[in-house]
Design an enzyme around this catalytic site. Structure first.
Site, PDB file in Angstrom:
ATOM      1  N   GLY A 198       0.820  -1.218   0.000  1.00 48.93           N
ATOM      2  CA  GLY A 198       0.000   0.000   0.000  1.00 48.93           C
ATOM      3  C   GLY A 198       0.848   1.260   0.000  1.00 48.93           C
TER       4      GLY A 198
ATOM      5  N   SER B 240      -3.546 -13.062   3.936  1.00 47.45           N
ATOM      6  CA  SER B 240      -4.528 -12.180   4.573  1.00 47.45           C
ATOM      7  C   SER B 240      -4.290 -12.179   6.073  1.00 47.45           C
ATOM      8  CB  SER B 240      -5.948 -12.670   4.280  1.00 47.45           C
ATOM      9  OG  SER B 240      -6.883 -11.966   5.080  1.00 47.45           O
TER      10      SER B 240
ATOM     11  N   ALA C 248       0.651  -2.096   8.863  1.00 43.43           N
ATOM     12  CA  ALA C 248       0.003  -1.063   8.054  1.00 43.43           C
ATOM     13  C   ALA C 248      -1.218  -1.585   7.310  1.00 43.43           C
ATOM     14  CB  ALA C 248       1.013  -0.479   7.053  1.00 43.43           C
TER      15      ALA C 248
ATOM     16  N   LYS D 108      -9.424   1.329   4.915  1.00 45.78           N
ATOM     17  CA  LYS D 108      -9.380   2.712   5.398  1.00 45.78           C
ATOM     18  C   LYS D 108     -10.388   3.652   4.745  1.00 45.78           C
ATOM     19  CE  LYS D 108      -5.812   4.222   2.151  1.00 45.78           C
ATOM     20  NZ  LYS D 108      -4.519   4.882   1.980  1.00 45.78           N
TER      21      LYS D 108
ATOM     22  N   SER E 298      -1.883   3.936  12.927  1.00 45.53           N
ATOM     23  CA  SER E 298      -3.248   4.331  13.252  1.00 45.53           C
ATOM     24  C   SER E 298      -3.597   5.638  12.535  1.00 45.53           C
ATOM     25  CB  SER E 298      -3.419   4.458  14.764  1.00 45.53           C
ATOM     26  OG  SER E 298      -4.790   4.607  15.098  1.00 45.53           O
TER      27      SER E 298
ATOM     28  N   LYS F 265      -8.672   9.494  12.719  1.00 43.52           N
ATOM     29  CA  LYS F 265     -10.096   9.132  12.716  1.00 43.52           C
ATOM     30  C   LYS F 265     -10.459   8.201  13.870  1.00 43.52           C
ATOM     31  CE  LYS F 265     -10.763   9.904   7.769  1.00 43.52           C
ATOM     32  NZ  LYS F 265      -9.503  10.635   7.606  1.00 43.52           N
TER      33      LYS F 265
ATOM     34  N   LEU G 294      -1.018  12.919   1.724  1.00 43.92           N
ATOM     35  CA  LEU G 294      -1.177  13.401   0.353  1.00 43.92           C
ATOM     36  C   LEU G 294      -0.686  12.366  -0.648  1.00 43.92           C
ATOM     37  CD1 LEU G 294      -0.004  17.098   0.658  1.00 43.92           C
ATOM     38  CD2 LEU G 294      -2.291  16.327   0.076  1.00 43.92           C
TER      39      LEU G 294
ATOM     40  N   SER H 202      -1.769   9.363  -1.178  1.00 49.83           N
ATOM     41  CA  SER H 202      -1.994   7.953  -0.870  1.00 49.83           C
ATOM     42  C   SER H 202      -3.251   7.468  -1.580  1.00 49.83           C
ATOM     43  CB  SER H 202      -2.137   7.759   0.644  1.00 49.83           C
ATOM     44  OG  SER H 202      -3.283   8.435   1.132  1.00 49.83           O
TER      45      SER H 202
ATOM     46  N   ARG I  78     -20.543  13.040   3.646  1.00 54.40           N
ATOM     47  CA  ARG I  78     -20.849  11.630   3.433  1.00 54.40           C
ATOM     48  C   ARG I  78     -21.124  10.971   4.777  1.00 54.40           C
ATOM     49  NH1 ARG I  78     -15.421  10.237   0.224  1.00 54.40           N
ATOM     50  NH2 ARG I  78     -14.678  11.235   2.137  1.00 54.40           N
TER      51      ARG I  78
END
Length: 614
Positions: free
Chosen positions: A295, A345, A367, A371, A410, A413, A452, A454, A543
Site C-alpha cells: 500500500g 490475509s 500497516a 481505510k 493508526s 479518525k 497526500l 496515498s 458523506r
C-alpha cells in the site's frame, strides 16, 4: 574536424593579438618611437624573439584550457580564466627572457599582460555578443518561446537564467526577476531586470506577458515557498520550482532539477529531520515484517527501511499486484537486500502463525487495514474483520513468537470516531495497548492524519476530476483535514518506533489543518485553470460518518513531548486485556451470526464512537 579547425583559428587569432599587444606596449612605453636611440634596440630584440615568444604564449594558453571553452557562452568565469592564462603565459615569457639574458623594460611585460587580457577577452566576449544577437534575431520570430519570470535573484536564479539562455531546446526566455530584497530592485542578473518583490508578481505577469514562473529559492523556508506559490497560483501561468537543497543530492542547482509545483509545496512545513543513529539501532541487522507492504504507507516503509540494511525484509500483502510492484522496485534499488514477499490475509490466523514461526520477525510494522470511510460505512463487517480481528491476529502472533517491537499505523479518525473505520482503528489501538501490559513485546501505535497522494486520498480524486474538466467535488465548505506527505509520515513513523518503550500512542505534529475547498481551488490553479470559471468547485454534502474536522487526541489522553519536536506521546487510557477479550468474543459472535446491530455494539467497546446517520 570542425572543432580542430576552430581551435586552430582561435590560436591563429591569439597569435596575432599577442603581437598586437607587444606593439601597443612599445608604443605606449616609448611614446610611439620604435626606432629611437632607446627604443630601437629593445624593439629589435622583441622582433628577433617574436616567433619564440608567440609560441610560448599560445602554447601556455592551450595548456591552461583556453581553447576548450564554448565562447558562445562566455561569462565572468571565462574572463577570469583568461586573466590566469595570460598571467601564466607572460610569466613563462619573462622566465625565458631572463634565462636567455635578454633584457626588456619591466613596463613592457606589465603592459603586454594587461593588453593580452583586454584583447583576448574582447574577442571572446565580442563573439558571444554576436552569437546572442544572431540568436535573438531568430528567436524574435519564434512564437513558441515561453516568457519566464524567475523568482529569486540569488545563485539558483542566476544559474536558471544562464541555463535558459544556453539551452535553445528549452524554448524559454527569462524576461524578469522577482526578489524580496529591496536593495536588488532595478539591478540586472545575467542581463535580466529585477522588477519587484512577491507582491508585484501578478502585475509583472500581466505587463511582461509571462507564460511560466520558476521559483528558484531552494534555501527558503517552506512557509515562504507556500506564500509565494499561493500568490503565483492566482495567475494563469504554468508554475515550476527548484526543490529545496535537501532534495538535491549534490546541493548543486541545475535546470534538470526544476519540477512542476505540487500541492505538497503548499503545506508550508520544513523537512523532517530524523535521528539516523537511533533508527539504525533497532532496524539494522533485524528481520522486519511490514503488513500491507504494497500500500501507500506500507510501500514507503519498505523503501525507507531497506536503506537501514535489515537482515531480512518481509512484505506481507493480500493484493499481489501492489506487492509485485514494490518487490521489483526494491530489487532494483537495493540489490543486496534479502527480500521475501508473502501473499497472505491478516484475517487468516493459521497463515499468520506459519509466517511468524518460519521467519521469526523481530520488528513488525502493521500497516494493513481497510481505510476508505464511505465504503466501510456500507460494509462494517469487513472493516471489523480486517482492522480489528486482523490486527488481533498479527499482534497476538507478535506476542506469542517474541517479536521485539510492534508498531501499529493508526489514524486521527480513531479519536472520537464518527464512522466505523475510525472506531475499528480505535479498537486496534486498544488491542496493542492492552497486550503491552502483559507482553515482553513493545507494542506502540502511531497516529496521524491524511497522507497526500496515498490511495484513496482527495488529491488523486481532484486531479482526475480536473483532467475530466470538472466539477471538482468537496463535501462541505468548512471541512478541514490534517495533511502530510507520504515520505514525511513514514519518516516520523520509523522515528517514533525507535523511541518506543511499550504502550505509547505516538501523535505526529501535522501542522495546521487545511480547508479541503482551499486545497481543491489551489490544485485547480496549479493545473493552469481558474476555479469556478474554467473548473467548477461543487459542494455535494457530507458523506455518512464524515466529520467537519478531525482530532488527533482524546480529551483524557494528554500529550507528552519527546526529544523529536514533531512527535508527541499520548497517555494510555485503556489497558484491560481481559475485558477487551470478552468484548471481542461477543463481537466475533455477532460477526458470525451477521447481526445488523454490529455498529451499535462497537459503541460499547469504543464509548467515544458516535454513529451518525446519513
Amino acid at each position: 574536424m570542425k572543432k580542430k579547425v576552430m581551435i586552430g583559428l582561435l590560436m591563429g587569432i591569439d597569435a596575432i593579438l599577442i603581437n598586437i599587444a607587444y606593439i601597443l606596449a612599445f608604443y605606449i612605453r616609448f611614446d610611439g618611437q620604435f626606432n629611437g636611440r632607446v627604443a630601437g634596440p629593445y624593439f629589435q630584440l622583441y622582433i628577433d624573439n617574436l616567433i619564440t615568444v608567440t609560441m610560448i604564449k599560445v602554447g601556455l594558453l592551450f595548456v591552461f584550457g583556453l581553447y576548450r571553452n564554448l565562447w558562445k557562452y562566455a561569462s565572468i568565469q571565462e574572463l577570469f580564466q583568461i586573466v590566469i592564462s595570460s598571467f601564466g603565459a607572460n610569466t613563462a615569457v619573462v622566465a625565458y627572457m631572463v634565462l636567455m639574458q635578454y633584457k626588456l623594460p619591466r613596463s613592457i611585460y606589465i603592459l603586454a599582460f594587461i593588453l593580452d587580457v583586454i584583447l583576448i577577452g574582447c574577442v571572446r566576449i565580442g563573439y558571444r555578443v554576436y552569437s546572442n544577437a544572431k540568436e535573438h534575431m531568430f528567436k524574435a520570430k519564434d512564437s513558441d518561446i515561453k516568457r519566464v519570470l524567475v523568482i529569486g535573484a540569488g545563485q539558483a536564479g542566476a544559474l536558471i537564467i544562464k541555463e535558459l539562455k544556453n539551452h535553445e531546446n528549452l524554448k524559454s526566455k527569462a524576461v524578469a526577476v522577482i526578489d524580496d530584497d529591496d536593495s536588488k530592485l532595478g539591478s540586472r542578473i545575467n542581463g535580466v531586470p529585477i522588477l519587484g518583490d512577491r507582491y508585484h508578481i501578478r502585475k509583472i505577469v500581466d505587463k511582461k506577458k509571462i507564460d511560466e514562473i520558476i521559483i528558484a529559492i531552494p534555501s527558503a523556508p517552506k512557509r515562504i515557498i507556500r506564500e509565494i506559490v499561493e500568490e503565483c497560483s492566482k495567475t494563469k501561468c504554468s508554475l515550476k520550482i527548484v526543490p529545496g537543497i535537501y532534495e538535491i543530492i549534490d546541493g548543486n542547482v541545475s535546470i534538470k532539477h526544476v519540477r512542476d509545483v505540487e500541492i505538497e509545496d503548499l503545506l508550508g512545513r520544513e523537512a523532517v529531520q530524523v535521528d539516523l543513529e537511533d533508527i539504525s539501532d533497532y532496524l539494522s541487522g533485524k528481520v522486519v515484517l511490514i503488513t500491507g507492504g504494497g500500500g501507500s504507507i506500507g510501500s514507503e516503509l519498505c523503501r525507507q527501511i531497506s536503506g537501514f540494511r535489515p537482515k531480512k525484509l518481509l512484505i506481507l500483502d493480500i493484493y499481489e499486484n501492489n506487492a509485485y510492484d514494490i518487490q521489483n522496485e526494491l530489487i532494483r534499488m537495493f540489490p543486496e537486500l534479502d527480500l521475501e514477499v508473502l501473499i497472505a490475509s491478516i484475517r487468516d490466523r493459521k497463515r499468520i502463525e506459519e509466517i511468524f514461526a518460519v521467519y521469526k520477525p523481530e520488528v513488525v510494522f502493521h500497516a494493513a487495514a481497510h481505510k476508505h470511510v464511505p465504503l466501510m460505512e456500507k460494509n462494517p463487517q469487513e472493516a471489523i474483520k480486517n482492522n480489528v480481528f486482523g490486527t488481533l491476529n498479527v499482534a497476538e502472533c507478535a506476542h506469542d513468537f517474541g517479536v521485539k517491537r510492534f508498531v501499529l499505523i493508526s489514524t486521527d479518525k480513531a479519536v472520537n470516531p464518527t464512522n466505523v473505520m475510525g472506531a475499528t482503528k480505535r479498537v486496534a489501538e486498544m488491542i496493542v495497548q492492552s497486550l503491552n501490559k502483559t507482553s515482553k513485546t513493545e507494542f506502540v501505535a502511531v497516529r496521524f492524519g491524511n497522507v497526500l497522494g496515498s490511495n484513496g486520498s482527495v488529491i488523486p480524486l481532484f486531479r482526475k476530476q480536473i483532467k475530466e474538466g470538472g466539477p471538482v467535488t468537496v463535501t462541505h465548505e468548512e471541512v478541514t483535514r490534517y495533511f502530510m506527505t507520504i515520505p514525511e509520515a513514514v519518516q516520523l513513523v520509523i522515528q517514533a518506533g525507535s523511541m518506543a518503550k511499550g504502550g505509547e500512542i505516538f501523535v505526529l505534529d501535522m501542522g495546521e489543518p487545511v480547508k479541503i475547498i482551499d486545497l481543491a481551488r489551489n490544485l485547480i490553479r496549479l493545473s493552469g485553470f481558474e476555479p469556478d470559471e474554467d473548473i467548477e468547485v461543487k459542494v455535494v454534502g457530507l458523506r455518512p460518518g464524515e466529520k467537519l474536522y478531525e482530532e488527533l487526541l482524546l480529551e483524557e489522553e494528554g500529550l507528552v513531548t519527546t526529544k523529536h519536536d514533531k512527535i508527541f506521546v499520548a497517555n494510555p487510557i485503556f489497558t484491560d486485556l481481559k475485558l477487551l477479550q470478552r468484548e471481542l468474543a461477543i463481537l466475533q459472535t455477532l460477526l458470525v451470526n451477521e447481526q445488523s446491530d454490529i455498529k451499535e455494539y462497537m459503541t460499547r467497546i469504543v464509548p467515544t464512537y458516535e454513529i451518525r446517520k446519513a
